[in-house]
Design a protein around this motif. Sequence first.
Motif, short mmCIF file in Angstrom:
data_model
loop_
_atom_site.label_atom_id
_atom_site.label_comp_id
_atom_site.label_asym_id
_atom_site.label_seq_id
_atom_site.Cartn_x
_atom_site.Cartn_y
_atom_site.Cartn_z
N PHE A 41 0.07 2.73 -6.51
CA PHE A 41 -0.30 2.97 -7.84
C PHE A 41 0.17 3.87 -8.50
O PHE A 41 -0.10 4.33 -9.56
CB PHE A 41 -1.87 2.79 -7.77
N GLN A 42 1.42 4.37 -7.97
CA GLN A 42 2.31 5.29 -8.35
C GLN A 42 1.87 6.57 -9.08
O GLN A 42 1.92 6.87 -10.21
CB GLN A 42 2.97 4.41 -9.51
N VAL A 43 1.04 7.08 -8.19
CA VAL A 43 0.76 8.69 -8.67
C VAL A 43 1.83 9.68 -8.49
O VAL A 43 2.39 9.64 -7.64
CB VAL A 43 -0.39 9.07 -7.83
N PRO A 44 2.12 10.16 -9.76
CA PRO A 44 3.23 11.08 -9.34
C PRO A 44 3.26 12.19 -8.47
O PRO A 44 2.37 13.07 -8.00
CB PRO A 44 3.42 11.63 -10.95
N ILE A 45 4.13 12.20 -7.67
CA ILE A 45 4.17 13.15 -6.64
C ILE A 45 5.60 14.17 -6.66
O ILE A 45 5.76 15.12 -5.99
CB ILE A 45 4.09 12.44 -5.09
N PHE A 46 6.81 13.66 -7.40
CA PHE A 46 7.70 14.56 -7.70
C PHE A 46 8.67 14.27 -8.71
O PHE A 46 8.09 13.48 -9.41
CB PHE A 46 8.89 14.22 -6.37
N SER A 47 9.56 14.90 -9.05
CA SER A 47 10.40 14.57 -10.20
C SER A 47 11.84 14.77 -9.82
O SER A 47 12.35 15.82 -9.38
CB SER A 47 10.02 15.46 -11.39
N VAL A 48 12.74 13.55 -10.08
CA VAL A 48 14.00 13.52 -9.88
C VAL A 48 14.64 12.61 -10.70
O VAL A 48 14.29 11.55 -11.34
CB VAL A 48 14.24 13.07 -8.10
N PRO B 252 7.55 7.14 -5.44
CA PRO B 252 8.78 6.47 -4.41
C PRO B 252 8.85 4.84 -4.99
O PRO B 252 10.17 4.27 -4.85
CB PRO B 252 7.84 6.55 -3.15
N MET B 253 7.90 4.33 -5.55
CA MET B 253 7.90 3.15 -6.03
C MET B 253 9.03 2.95 -7.34
O MET B 253 9.95 1.73 -7.15
CB MET B 253 6.66 2.48 -6.52
N GLU B 254 8.96 3.98 -7.91
CA GLU B 254 9.95 3.82 -8.99
C GLU B 254 11.36 3.92 -8.60
O GLU B 254 12.24 3.13 -9.02
CB GLU B 254 9.96 4.94 -10.17
N VAL B 255 11.61 4.65 -7.55
CA VAL B 255 12.87 4.87 -7.03
C VAL B 255 13.48 3.68 -6.25
O VAL B 255 14.34 3.00 -6.41
CB VAL B 255 12.94 6.25 -6.13
N THR B 256 12.59 3.01 -5.41
CA THR B 256 12.75 1.90 -4.78
C THR B 256 13.28 0.72 -5.53
O THR B 256 13.99 -0.07 -5.40
CB THR B 256 11.49 1.74 -3.59
N SER B 257 12.10 0.57 -6.57
CA SER B 257 12.35 -0.52 -7.52
C SER B 257 13.60 -0.52 -8.32
O SER B 257 14.18 -1.46 -8.35
CB SER B 257 11.06 -0.68 -8.60
N SER B 258 13.96 0.76 -8.82
CA SER B 258 15.09 0.90 -9.36
C SER B 258 16.37 0.53 -8.64
O SER B 258 17.37 -0.18 -9.16
CB SER B 258 15.27 2.21 -10.23
N GLN B 259 16.32 0.96 -7.60
CA GLN B 259 17.50 0.73 -6.59
C GLN B 259 17.59 -0.74 -5.93
O GLN B 259 18.72 -1.10 -5.97
CB GLN B 259 17.27 1.85 -5.16
N LEU B 260 16.54 -1.43 -5.74
CA LEU B 260 16.57 -2.78 -5.56
C LEU B 260 16.81 -3.77 -6.58
O LEU B 260 17.67 -4.63 -6.32
CB LEU B 260 15.10 -3.26 -5.16
N ILE B 261 16.39 -3.27 -7.73
CA ILE B 261 16.96 -4.08 -8.83
C ILE B 261 18.35 -4.03 -9.08
O ILE B 261 19.23 -5.02 -9.47
CB ILE B 261 16.41 -3.73 -10.30
N SER C 261 8.62 5.37 2.37
CA SER C 261 7.38 5.44 2.20
C SER C 261 6.65 4.40 1.59
O SER C 261 5.32 3.92 1.97
CB SER C 261 7.37 6.43 0.80
N VAL C 262 7.22 3.43 0.66
CA VAL C 262 6.94 2.15 0.35
C VAL C 262 6.72 1.39 1.50
O VAL C 262 5.59 0.57 1.65
CB VAL C 262 7.66 1.73 -0.68
N GLY C 263 7.68 1.31 2.35
CA GLY C 263 7.43 0.48 3.45
C GLY C 263 6.28 0.72 4.53
O GLY C 263 5.90 -0.21 4.76
N GLY C 264 6.15 2.03 4.51
CA GLY C 264 4.96 2.39 5.26
C GLY C 264 3.50 1.98 4.67
O GLY C 264 2.56 1.58 5.34
N ALA C 265 3.43 2.01 3.39
CA ALA C 265 2.14 1.43 2.66
C ALA C 265 2.12 -0.07 2.93
O ALA C 265 0.87 -0.40 3.28
CB ALA C 265 2.24 1.93 1.20
N ILE C 266 3.09 -0.84 2.97
CA ILE C 266 2.87 -2.21 3.01
C ILE C 266 2.69 -2.56 4.36
O ILE C 266 1.90 -3.26 4.75
CB ILE C 266 4.39 -2.77 2.35
N THR C 267 3.41 -2.24 5.18
CA THR C 267 3.25 -2.57 6.72
C THR C 267 1.98 -1.92 7.30
O THR C 267 1.32 -2.36 8.28
CB THR C 267 4.42 -1.89 7.61
#
Length: 202
Positions: free
Chosen positions: A25-32, A42-51, A115-121
């Motif tokens: 649910f993408q609670v902010p945990i850092f800023s980069v 992590p979801m924003e970073v992962t999604s942007s790179q996958l796209i 991080s995203v993979g750990g949440a899904i698996t």
Amino acid sequence: MASSRRCATLICSIAFSIYFFIIIFQVPIFSVPCRIGICKTPMEVTSSQLIASEVFPRSIVKILFYPGAAAKAICNQKTIPSYKNLLNIHQFNTRAVSAASDIQHLEVLAGSYLSVGGAITGLIKPGRMGLFGILLLMWGVIRESIMGTSGFAQAKGIHIYPAMYIVLISAFFSIRKDVRKLIRTFTRKHVVKVKRFKSKAK
């Protein structure tokens, strides 16, 4: 023995639920800096790179990203984005990538993936993937902040939000083996103290 197992299972379930909620649910945990501007999850970073890399179909990325986008819209009292226009709203379709806005360290990207993979698996069986991902992610953000190689550190500041420490703790306590070892250790120490106290009382 049975009580320690039940206790470990309960702790792991609660910890993983917290971890899953923060990541999905993408609670902010850092800023980069990232391909869409500034990434805070992590979801924003992962999604942007996958796209950008087109490794997975966009439909899969949209499925992963939509719960967090909908949750953000509800929290900010905005209209829930439509599934069709999700990528356009969050600027994932932007192709131009500058050296200043791209991620400079692979630790942040790799940590986000894990991080995203750990949440899904973890829905099947929680493991160490999420913990390793968060640790790698923290190291990458701290390193980026210290070195400031992207120029973003001086301009707006790369930093870690308090939620990062919550997700780190929850990732650790979602590992059942480690939790059971901790419970056994504390239980043995408690038993030893009780026996010593009883022997002294006699």
